[in-house]
Design a protein around this motif. Sequence first.
Motif, mmCIF file in Angstrom:
data_model
loop_
_atom_site.group_PDB
_atom_site.id
_atom_site.type_symbol
_atom_site.label_atom_id
_atom_site.label_comp_id
_atom_site.label_asym_id
_atom_site.label_seq_id
_atom_site.Cartn_x
_atom_site.Cartn_y
_atom_site.Cartn_z
ATOM 1 N N MET A 182 0.808 -1.201 -0.127
ATOM 2 C CA MET A 182 -0.209 -0.016 0.087
ATOM 3 C C MET A 182 0.490 0.982 0.369
ATOM 4 S SD MET A 182 -2.726 1.223 3.274
ATOM 5 C CE MET A 182 -4.061 2.426 2.495
ATOM 6 N N GLU A 183 0.417 2.327 -0.849
ATOM 7 C CA GLU A 183 1.085 3.044 -1.007
ATOM 8 C C GLU A 183 0.966 3.954 0.544
ATOM 9 O OE1 GLU A 183 2.428 5.725 -2.866
ATOM 10 O OE2 GLU A 183 2.042 5.648 -4.954
ATOM 11 N N LYS A 184 2.275 4.537 1.122
ATOM 12 C CA LYS A 184 2.643 5.260 2.384
ATOM 13 C C LYS A 184 2.316 6.498 2.091
ATOM 14 C CE LYS A 184 4.310 1.990 4.992
ATOM 15 N NZ LYS A 184 4.691 0.968 4.511
ATOM 16 N N LYS B 7 3.727 10.246 3.083
ATOM 17 C CA LYS B 7 5.596 10.964 3.455
ATOM 18 C C LYS B 7 4.926 11.912 4.253
ATOM 19 C CE LYS B 7 8.137 8.019 0.472
ATOM 20 N NZ LYS B 7 8.774 7.940 -1.223
ATOM 21 N N VAL C 100 9.167 4.152 10.443
ATOM 22 C CA VAL C 100 7.531 4.310 9.897
ATOM 23 C C VAL C 100 6.785 3.988 10.943
ATOM 24 C CG1 VAL C 100 8.176 3.154 7.516
ATOM 25 C CG2 VAL C 100 8.703 1.797 9.321
ATOM 26 N N SER C 101 5.046 4.143 10.725
ATOM 27 C CA SER C 101 4.456 3.537 11.680
ATOM 28 C C SER C 101 3.398 2.296 11.498
ATOM 29 C CB SER C 101 2.913 4.833 11.859
ATOM 30 O OG SER C 101 2.133 4.265 12.048
ATOM 31 N N SER C 102 3.283 1.606 12.061
ATOM 32 C CA SER C 102 2.798 0.484 12.288
ATOM 33 C C SER C 102 1.247 0.783 12.262
ATOM 34 C CB SER C 102 3.170 -0.564 13.606
ATOM 35 O OG SER C 102 2.762 -0.027 14.950
ATOM 36 N N TYR D 262 -0.879 3.398 10.996
ATOM 37 C CA TYR D 262 -1.095 4.399 9.881
ATOM 38 C C TYR D 262 -0.448 3.817 8.778
ATOM 39 C CZ TYR D 262 -3.379 7.832 7.789
ATOM 40 O OH TYR D 262 -4.315 8.848 7.529
ATOM 41 N N PRO D 263 -0.425 3.957 7.395
ATOM 42 C CA PRO D 263 0.784 3.532 5.897
ATOM 43 C C PRO D 263 1.425 5.422 6.143
ATOM 44 C CG PRO D 263 -2.042 4.661 5.267
ATOM 45 C CD PRO D 263 -1.896 4.028 6.692
ATOM 46 N N GLU E 14 5.034 7.101 6.363
ATOM 47 C CA GLU E 14 6.681 7.368 6.499
ATOM 48 C C GLU E 14 7.073 9.258 6.814
ATOM 49 O OE1 GLU E 14 8.149 4.785 3.806
ATOM 50 O OE2 GLU E 14 9.435 6.933 3.529
ATOM 51 N N LYS F 31 -2.480 9.388 -2.495
ATOM 52 C CA LYS F 31 -2.255 10.220 -1.697
ATOM 53 C C LYS F 31 -3.566 11.378 -0.728
ATOM 54 C CE LYS F 31 1.645 8.528 -1.809
ATOM 55 N NZ LYS F 31 3.619 8.586 -1.669
ATOM 56 N N LEU G 149 -5.170 9.733 1.684
ATOM 57 C CA LEU G 149 -4.473 9.373 3.806
ATOM 58 C C LEU G 149 -5.047 11.016 3.418
ATOM 59 C CD1 LEU G 149 -1.554 7.353 2.049
ATOM 60 C CD2 LEU G 149 -3.536 6.319 3.744
#
Length: 285
Positions: free
Chosen positions: A1-3, A5, A39-41, A43-44, A46, A193, A196
């Motif tokens: 999945m896209e994160k 940033k 990185v977060s566990s 939430y997607p 960085e 994005k 998000l």
Amino acid sequence: MEKLKIAIQKSGRLSEKSVLLLKEAGISMTNGERKLISVSSSYPIEVLYLRDDDIPQYVRDRVADIGIVGENVFAEKGSEVEVVERLGFSRCRMSLAIPKQEEYKGPAYFNGKKIATSYPVILDRYLREQGIDAEIHEISGSVEIAPGIGLAEGIFDIVSSGSTLISNGLKEVEVIMKSEAVVIGRSDMPSEKKELLANLLFRIRSVQAASNNKYILLNAPNDKLDEIVALIPGMKSPTVMPLAESGWSSVHSVLSESQFWQIIDELKNLGAQGILVIPIEKMIV
Ligand code: PRT
Ligand code: ZN
């Protein structure tokens, strides 16, 4: 999945509050904070930790999707990026200051003078708007000492309490802009994005609404109920429930921090009793 940033300041006046804001929005970092990237566990996302001055460029170059910076840094370096949310912390102003013994009658004072600053773009824009012909001397730090060592006749810098100016024998003569922390991003962000980001902003707004409001409970005499309810309209309308003792009701509502003390006084004057005020953790508006 896209994160998504996000670039935040590595260490400085913005960093703690930026991390706290993400934490309150339910975003915790798995590999610790203050590395270059974490990185977060939950939430997607960085997180990139950078010098604040570099953040607008990283966002412009799409290395980061969004960033948290002072509006002053955005105004100085934020070409091709825009403010997507105001955050209300790290408030300060950008001002012109001159030696305190100098007489000052207006911006024309600066004609033919040299001004030291780390913010040449904002200053240049202001001088042009005002039609003032002054020389901008760009330096990267300790701007406030420039007049004392004969480097410039005035300065343009960040002011918060004003004590740095005073201790360097300077006085603030013009406020050119006010600043607070802002979220910046590009308008042409890809749609996934953007989604998000919209979700993150929703969380941030819920946290901020909560910290700007308090939950209030009180006992009200029934003959003053209408006036009391009108004072604390809350999110939709207050909850009103009868008390076991006749002639009295319990009223529950939400009250904004800024009106707090004034309204509490008015409620007391109307006969409200047993007033309880409770912090709100999240508020979905
Ligand atoms: O290392 P990096 O480049 O990331 O950080 P930095 O040193 O460039 O920035 P930093 O951490 O000092 O500030 C980050 C942001 O905080 C600024 O860009 C502003 O948006 C905001 N901010 C809020 C301030 C202040 N208040 C402030 N008071 N930034 C700097 N100051 C300085 C001011 O220049 C003065 O010299 O603090 C000094 C004290 O101010 P007074 O008026 O309270 O005496
Ligand atoms: Zn900086």
